[in-house]
Design an enzyme around this catalytic site. Structure first.
Site, mmCIF file in Angstrom:
data_model
loop_
_atom_site.group_PDB
_atom_site.id
_atom_site.type_symbol
_atom_site.label_atom_id
_atom_site.label_comp_id
_atom_site.label_asym_id
_atom_site.label_seq_id
_atom_site.Cartn_x
_atom_site.Cartn_y
_atom_site.Cartn_z
ATOM 1 N N HIS A 63 40.723 -27.488 27.763
ATOM 2 C CA HIS A 63 39.940 -28.274 28.729
ATOM 3 C C HIS A 63 38.787 -27.466 29.312
ATOM 4 C CE1 HIS A 63 41.938 -26.526 32.373
ATOM 5 N NE2 HIS A 63 43.011 -26.482 31.611
ATOM 6 N N ASP B 29 37.205 -28.319 32.342
ATOM 7 C CA ASP B 29 37.151 -28.273 33.807
ATOM 8 C C ASP B 29 38.042 -27.167 34.361
ATOM 9 O OD1 ASP B 29 39.375 -29.841 32.881
ATOM 10 O OD2 ASP B 29 39.683 -30.586 34.913
ATOM 11 N N GLU C 258 41.361 -32.271 32.977
ATOM 12 C CA GLU C 258 42.763 -31.861 32.853
ATOM 13 C C GLU C 258 43.337 -31.446 34.198
ATOM 14 O OE1 GLU C 258 46.321 -29.531 32.402
ATOM 15 O OE2 GLU C 258 44.440 -28.784 33.206
ATOM 16 N N GLU C 259 42.489 -30.840 35.035
ATOM 17 C CA GLU C 259 43.010 -30.293 36.295
ATOM 18 C C GLU C 259 43.330 -31.372 37.321
ATOM 19 O OE1 GLU C 259 44.119 -27.520 36.586
ATOM 20 O OE2 GLU C 259 43.039 -26.119 35.306
#
Ligand SMILES: [Zn+2]
Length: 433
Positions: free
Chosen positions: A97, A99, A164-165
Site C-alpha cells: 500500500h 498510504d 490500507e491504513e
C-alpha cells in the site's frame, strides 16, 4: 546449497542495483502520502511519481482511480504493472500500500519524518517500513525480472493500493469488487513480518468487538429495593459470558502464538459520578479473536441467548451491539503454491528456515482469503510500523527484493497444482507449542 543459474543472476543484478533502489526509496519517502482520513494529503502525488517511474522503465501501468469526494482531485489511485508469463491466466501478485499513517507527535521524532535520513544501515522516515520497503522491493523485483528477461511460469505483477491504513474502502475492497483477482492467483501481501524473515503468515483470527448496555433504575444507594443496579447485572453478565465463551470455544491451532480463541472483557464505560448512587446504566465491551475454524455467527448466537436469559431473570433490558465484526477467511494451506514458493525463496535467499504462523490481528490478506484466494503475508522487518522514528533496514530492502524476484523462478507448477515435493518439508520449520 548450490544456487541455480537464474537465482544467481537475480542476486547479482539486485546487488548491482542496490544504490539505485535505495535512492529511489528515499525519493518516494519524501512524498507525504498520509491517508486523507487521517488528516493527510493522500496517495495521489506518490502514485503519480510511481506511475511515471514505472512507465519510464518500460512497465505497462494499469491505474484504477476510485472516486472519493472527500479528497482534492476526487479520486484515490491504485496502480498495477505485470510481466507476462507462460500461463497467461495465472498471476503472482505482490500487493503493498502507498498510504501511511500520520507522523504523530513530532517531538518523538529525532529526524524529520518526511525527509528520510540514513544512519547505520537504516532509512528513517514515516512509511519506511509500513509499507514503503515492501512496495519498493516488489517494484524492483519486477524490474529485475524484466531486465534479466527470464521465462516466467505465469504472470508476475505488483499492486500499489490506496487506503490500507484506514479501511481499504478505496483500495483492496474496490479491486476485489471489480474481480481483478482470481482463485488461481498467488497473492503475497508483504505488510507484516519478522526481523529475520522467518514467519510466513497464512492464517488470521476472526475479529469481533461487541458492546453490551444494561438498563436498570438509578436510585440512592441506601434504597436498593426501589431501583435496579445495572452495574451488578452487567458485571454478572460479563463474567458469565467470559466463562461460557472461553469454556465452549477451546479448540487449539498451533500456528498461532496464542493458540486458542480469546474472549476478553475490555472497555467499561464510566457510570455514576459518585459512590452513593446505584447506577441505572452499565456498559461493557468484549474484544473477541476467534480461530477461523469457528463461525462468528455461532459465537454471536450464544451471546444473545445468554443475554435473553439475563433479561428474563432480572426483568430488565439489555442491548447488544456489534462494534466490529470481521470474519476470517479460511487459512491458506501450508502446501498451497504461494506458501511453497515463498518458503523456497526465503530459504534460498535469506538462508533461514521459514515457518508458518497465524496472527490475532488482521491484514488485507484476510480480504483475499475470504474470497477463497490463497494468500501469504511476509516481509523482513523489525516491526516498527506507526512508531516514531520508523525505519527500514537497507539490508532487508535488498534481501526482500531478491526474494520477490526469485520466488516465481522457484515455482513448482509443472509438478501439479499443489506443487509440493517431499524435499520441501525439510526446510519448513515446524512450530511446536
Ligand atoms: Zn501496512
Amino acid at each position: 546449497m548450490a544456487l541455480e543459474e537464474p537465482i544467481r543472476r537475480v542476486i547479482s543484478s539486485v546487488d548491482g542495483d542496490a544504490q539505485a533502489i535505495q535512492d529511489f526509496f528515499v525519493r518516494m519517502l519524501r512524498i507525504n502520502a498520509v491517508n486523507p482520513r487521517m488528516g493527510g494529503p493522500g496517495e495521489r502525488e506518490r502514485a503519480d511519481f510511481l506511475e511515471g517511474f514505472m512507465k519510464d522503465n518500460g512497465l505497462p501501468v494499469t491505474r484504477v482511480d476510485v472516486e472519493d469526494s472527500g479528497v482534492p482531485g476526487g479520486v484515490r489511485p491504485n496502480l498495477s504493472a505485470k510481466l507476462e508469463g507462460k500461463d497467461a491466466r495465472r498471476n503472482l501478485w505482490y500487493i503493498s500500500h502507498m498510504d501511511t499513517v500520520p507522523e504523530g507527535s513530532r517531538d518523538l521524532w529525532k529526524t524529520d519524518p518526511f525527509e528520510p535520513v540514513i544512519r547505520e544501515g537504516k532509512i528513517f522516515a514515516r512509511g519506511a517500513e509500513d509499507d514503503g520497503q515492501s512496495l519498493v522491493a516488489s517494484l524492483f523485483a519486477l524490474l529485475t525480472l524484466k531486465k534479466l528477461d527470464v521465462p516466467l511460469p505465469y504472470n508476475v505483477g505488483v499492486w500499489f493500493v490506496a487506503d490500507e491504513e484506514f479501511a481499504s474502502n478505496y483500495g483492496i475492497k474496490q479491486l476485489l469488487g471489480r474481480h481483478l483477482f482470481d482463485e488461481s492467483d498467488l497473492i503475497v501481501v508483504p505488510d507484516s513480518g519478522s526481523p529475520r524473515g522467518t514467519d510466513i503468515e497464512i492464517a488470521e483470527k476472526s475479529l469481533f468487538w461487541m458492546k453490551v448496555t444494561t438498563v436498570g433504575k438509578q436510585v440512592h444507594a441506601s434504597l436498593p429495593k426501589k431501583g435496579l443496579n445495572a452495574n451488578r447485572i452487567g458485571m454478572r453478565l460479563a463474567t458469565e459470558l467470559d466463562d461460557m465463551l472461553n469454556a465452549k470455544y477451546r479448540k487449539r491451532n498451533r500456528l498461532f502464538d496464542y493458540p486458542v480463541s480469546s474472549f476478553e472483557p475490555t472497555k467499561k464505560e464510566a457510570n455514576v459520578g459518585n459512590v452513593n448512587t446505584i447506577p441505572g446504566v452499565d456498559v461493557f465491551y468484549f474484544d473477541c479473536r476467534v480461530l477461523p475454524v469457528y463461525s462468528l455467527d455461532d459465537v454471536e448466537a450464544d451471546i444473545k441467548k445468554r443475554i435473553k436469559q439475563f433479561e428474563k431473570k432480572y426483568h430488565t433490558t439489555i442491548k447488544f451491539e456489534e462494534v466490529e465484526k470481521e470474519p476470517a477467511g479460511p487459512a491458506t494451506a501450508e502446501d498451497s503454491d504461494v506458501a511453497i514458493l515463498l518458503s523456497r525463496a526465503i530459504s534460498k535467499i535469506s538462508g533461514v528456515k521459514p515457518r508458518f504462523v497465524g496472527i490475532g490481528g488482521q491484514t488485507v490478506g484476510n480480504l483475499f482469503r475470504r474470497e477463497g484466494i490463497p494468500t501469504a503475508v511476509w516481509s523482513t522487518i523489525d516491526d516498527v510500523p506507526h512508531e516514531p522514528n520508523e525505519y527500514s533496514k537497507i539490508a532487508n530492502l535488498i534481501n526482500d527484493t531478491k526474494v520477490f524476484a526469485a520466488a516465481p523462478l522457484l515455482s513448482s507448477t509443472s509438478r501439479g497444482p499443489r506443487g509440493t515435493n517431499p524435499g520441501d518439508q525439510a526446510f519448513l520449520q515446524r512450530r511446536v507449542l
